[in-house]
Design an enzyme around this catalytic site. Structure first.
Site, PDB file in Angstrom:
ATOM      1  CB  SER A   1      31.653  66.810  29.614  1.00 30.24           C
ATOM      2  OG  SER A   1      30.915  66.340  30.831  1.00 30.24           O
TER       3      SER A   1
ATOM      4  CE  LYS B   1      26.886  58.009  32.889  1.00 34.45           C
ATOM      5  NZ  LYS B   1      26.504  59.031  34.197  1.00 34.45           N
TER       6      LYS B   1
ATOM      7  CG  ASP C   1      28.431  59.507  37.291  1.00 35.45           C
ATOM      8  OD1 ASP C   1      28.976  60.365  36.976  1.00 35.45           O
ATOM      9  OD2 ASP C   1      28.089  58.568  36.701  1.00 35.45           O
TER      10      ASP C   1
ATOM     11  CB  ALA D   1      15.946  52.523  42.781  1.00 38.37           C
TER      12      ALA D   1
HETATM   13  P1  ATR Z   1      18.484  57.511  35.626  1.00 32.98           P
HETATM   14  O1  ATR Z   1      19.275  56.716  34.979  1.00 32.98           O
HETATM   15  O2  ATR Z   1      18.411  59.055  35.391  1.00 32.98           O
HETATM   16  O3  ATR Z   1      18.441  57.371  37.186  1.00 32.98           O
HETATM   17  P2  ATR Z   1      16.002  55.833  35.314  1.00 32.98           P
HETATM   18  O4  ATR Z   1      16.962  54.911  35.469  1.00 32.98           O
HETATM   19  O5  ATR Z   1      15.122  56.069  34.219  1.00 32.98           O
HETATM   20  O6  ATR Z   1      16.793  57.303  35.209  1.00 32.98           O
HETATM   21  O7  ATR Z   1      15.314  56.191  36.589  1.00 32.98           O
HETATM   22  C1  ATR Z   1      14.409  57.007  37.154  1.00 32.98           C
HETATM   23  C2  ATR Z   1      14.056  57.096  38.476  1.00 32.98           C
HETATM   24  O8  ATR Z   1      13.086  58.020  38.696  1.00 32.98           O
HETATM   25  C3  ATR Z   1      13.576  55.403  38.945  1.00 32.98           C
HETATM   26  O9  ATR Z   1      13.835  55.214  40.164  1.00 32.98           O
HETATM   27  C4  ATR Z   1      11.905  55.825  38.674  1.00 32.98           C
HETATM   28  O10 ATR Z   1      11.256  54.946  39.396  1.00 32.98           O
HETATM   29  P3  ATR Z   1      10.923  53.513  38.995  1.00 32.98           P
HETATM   30  O11 ATR Z   1      11.922  52.606  39.185  1.00 32.98           O
HETATM   31  O12 ATR Z   1       9.429  53.153  39.475  1.00 32.98           O
HETATM   32  O13 ATR Z   1      10.687  53.558  37.425  1.00 32.98           O
HETATM   33  C5  ATR Z   1      12.031  57.122  39.132  1.00 32.98           C
HETATM   34  N1  ATR Z   1      10.874  57.983  38.610  1.00 32.98           N
HETATM   35  C6  ATR Z   1      10.465  58.373  37.273  1.00 32.98           C
HETATM   36  N2  ATR Z   1       9.453  58.821  37.113  1.00 32.98           N
HETATM   37  C7  ATR Z   1       8.624  59.022  38.357  1.00 32.98           C
HETATM   38  C8  ATR Z   1       7.478  59.324  38.861  1.00 32.98           C
HETATM   39  N3  ATR Z   1       6.547  60.016  38.160  1.00 32.98           N
HETATM   40  N4  ATR Z   1       7.272  59.151  40.129  1.00 32.98           N
HETATM   41  C9  ATR Z   1       8.020  58.694  40.818  1.00 32.98           C
HETATM   42  N5  ATR Z   1       9.415  58.088  40.396  1.00 32.98           N
HETATM   43  C10 ATR Z   1       9.745  58.434  39.217  1.00 32.98           C
END
Ligand code: ATR
Length: 327
Positions: free
Chosen positions: A42, A91, A128, A177
Site C-alpha cells: 500500500s 480490521k 475491500d 468464510a
Molecule cells: P482471512 O481473514 O484471510 O479470510 P481466516 O479468517 O483465517 O483468514 O479464514 C481462513 C478461511 O480459509 C476460512 O474459511 C477457513 O476455513 P474454516 O472456517 O473451516 O477455518 C479456510 N481454510 C483455512 N485452511 C483451510 C484448509 N486447509 N482447508 C479448507 N479451508 C481452509
C-alpha cells in the site's frame, strides 16, 4: 537507472529522485496500520499515485501491536492525520473504536479505512468489497441481477407496455468464510448475486450468511460444506471466488478445489491472493476459464480509500496505483 538519478526510498527499492515528495508543513498524512506491515504494497502504490497526480499527500506504514491499537488511533487524530488504512490483524478490532461506521463496515464487522474528519471524529469504512467489484468490472465482469458477464443482457431491456420477467440472479460460488470472505459476500449480495458459500467449517459459512442477511434481507445466500458441495455448485456458477489462504504458499498448500471438477470456458475464477499466481488459478486458466488474481482488488480498495481522504477522482488514483504495481 543511474545512481545519480535515484535514491534509496524503502528497504530495497531504488526509485527516481523526481518521485521523492518534498514534505512540508502543509503535506497531508495517511498510512496503514498492520502487524506486521513491512510487506504491505500500500505505501508504494498510494505514494506513487499521489506523486503522479501532484497531490501533496504522504502514506506511511505503521507497525502497530494489537494491544496498542487504540493508542495508535488516538495518536493519528492528535497528529492531524486525514485517515488511515488497516490490515491484518486490526480490521475487526477497529470497529468499536469508530464514532460512525458505513453500512458495509457495520454489517461485516470490519474496518480497513478510517476517515478522520476535521472535528476529529472517526468514520470507519470497509473498501475491500468495493475493490473486489471494481476489479471484476475492470475485467469486463458485471455482477447484478439483470446483467450477464458483459452487462448487456438484451432480455432485460424493458420496453413500454411489456413487462419483462426478472432474469435469474448471477450465481456465485465463494470458497471460505473468514474475514476476507465477509467483504466479498456482502458486496456480491448487495450487487444482486445469488451467493453460495462453501467452507470447511460449515457453521462459519452459516454465520457469515446470517450476518450478511441481517443487513441485506433480500439477499439470496446459502451455506455448504467444503469440499463435498463443490461439484454440484461449480457446474452452475458463473463466478467462483477463493477467499481462503490456500495457495499462498504455492504448491505446498492443498488446493481449495477438487481437480476432478471441470471449469467451463469463460467461467470466471477469482483468487483473492495476489502475491503469487496460485495453483488454483493456474488450474482454472489451463481449463480455459477467465482466471483473475487479487492484485486489482488491492488497487481498487486502495483507490477508494484515497478518494475518501483526498476527494480526488478514484479512477485516476486507481490508474496510477495499478501502473505502479504492474510496471
Ligand atoms: P482471512 O481473514 O484471510 O479470510 P481466516 O479468517 O483465517 O483468514 O479464514 C481462513 C478461511 O480459509 C476460512 O474459511 C477457513 O476455513 P474454516 O472456517 O473451516 O477455518 C479456510 N481454510 C483455512 N485452511 C483451510 C484448509 N486447509 N482447508 C479448507 N479451508 C481452509
Amino acid at each position: 537507472m543511474s545512481t545519480e538519478h535515484s535514491v534509496l526510498m524503502s528497504s530495497d527499492r531504488l526509485v527516481p529522485r523526481s518521485r521523492c515528495h518534498p514534505i512540508t508543513g502543509a503535506t497531508r498524512l495517511v498510512g496503514v496500520m498492520g502487524w506486521p506491515v513491512e510487506h504491505s504494497l500500500s505505501p508504494r502504490m498510494h505514494n506513487a499515485a499521489f506523486a503522479a497526480l501532484g497531490l501533496d499527500w504522504v502514506y506511511v506504514p505503521f507497525p502497530v501491536r494489537p494491544e496498542r491499537l487504540a493508542d495508535a488511533v488516538r495518536g493519528l487524530v492528535a497528529l492531524g492525520f486525514a485517515g488511515c488504512n488497516a490490515t491484518v490483524p486490526h480490521k475487526a478490532a477497529l470497529v468499536p473504536l469508530m464514532d460512525e461506521l458505513t453500512p458495509i463496515a457495520a454489517a461485516t464487522g470490519s474496518v480497513n479505512t478510517i476517515v478522520i474528519r476535521p472535528d476529529g471524529s472517526l468514520l470507519g469504512d470497509s473498501t475491500d468489497g468495493h475493490g473486489f467489484l471494481m476489479d471484476l468490472r475492470a475485467h469486463g465482469v458485471e455482477i447484478g441481477p439483470s446483467a450477464n458477464q458483459h452487462g448487456d443482457d438484451p432480455s432485460t431491456i424493458a420496453s413500454p407496455g411489456h413487462s419483462v420477467a426478472a432474469p435469474p440472479r448471477h450465481r456465485v460460488l465463494v470458497i471460505g468464510a473468514g474475514g476476507a470472505a465477509r467483504a466479498v459476500v456482502y458486496a456480491l449480495a448487495e450487487a444482486g448475486a445469488r451467493v453460495a458459500v462453501v467452507n470447511r467449517t460449515v457453521a462459519h459459512a452459516e454465520a457469515l450468511c446470517r450476518m450478511v442477511a441481517e443487513a441485506l434481507p433480500e439477499a439470496e445466500l446459502s451455506a455448504h460444506p467444503f469440499p463435498a458441495a463443490l461439484p454440484g455448485l461449480a457446474a452452475d456458477a458463473r463466478l467462483i471466488v477463493n477467499t481462503t489462504s490456500l495457495g499462498l504458499h504455492g504448491d505446498a498448500d492443498p488446493l481449495p478445489w477438487d481437480p476432478e471438477i471441470p471449469f467451463w470456458p469463460d467461467q470466471v475464477v477469482y483468487d483473492l491472493i495476489y502475491h503469487v499466481r496460485t495453483p488454483f488459478l493456474r488450474l482454472a486458466e489451463a481449463a480455459g476459464a477467465h482466471a483473475i488474481d487479487g492484485l486489482g482488488m488491492l488497487v481498487y480498495q486502495g483507490a477508494r480509500s484515497a478518494a475518501l481522504w483526498t476527494g480526488h477522482n478514484e479512477a485516476e488514483l486507481a490508474h496510477w496505483m495499478k501502473k505502479e504495481l504492474t510496471q
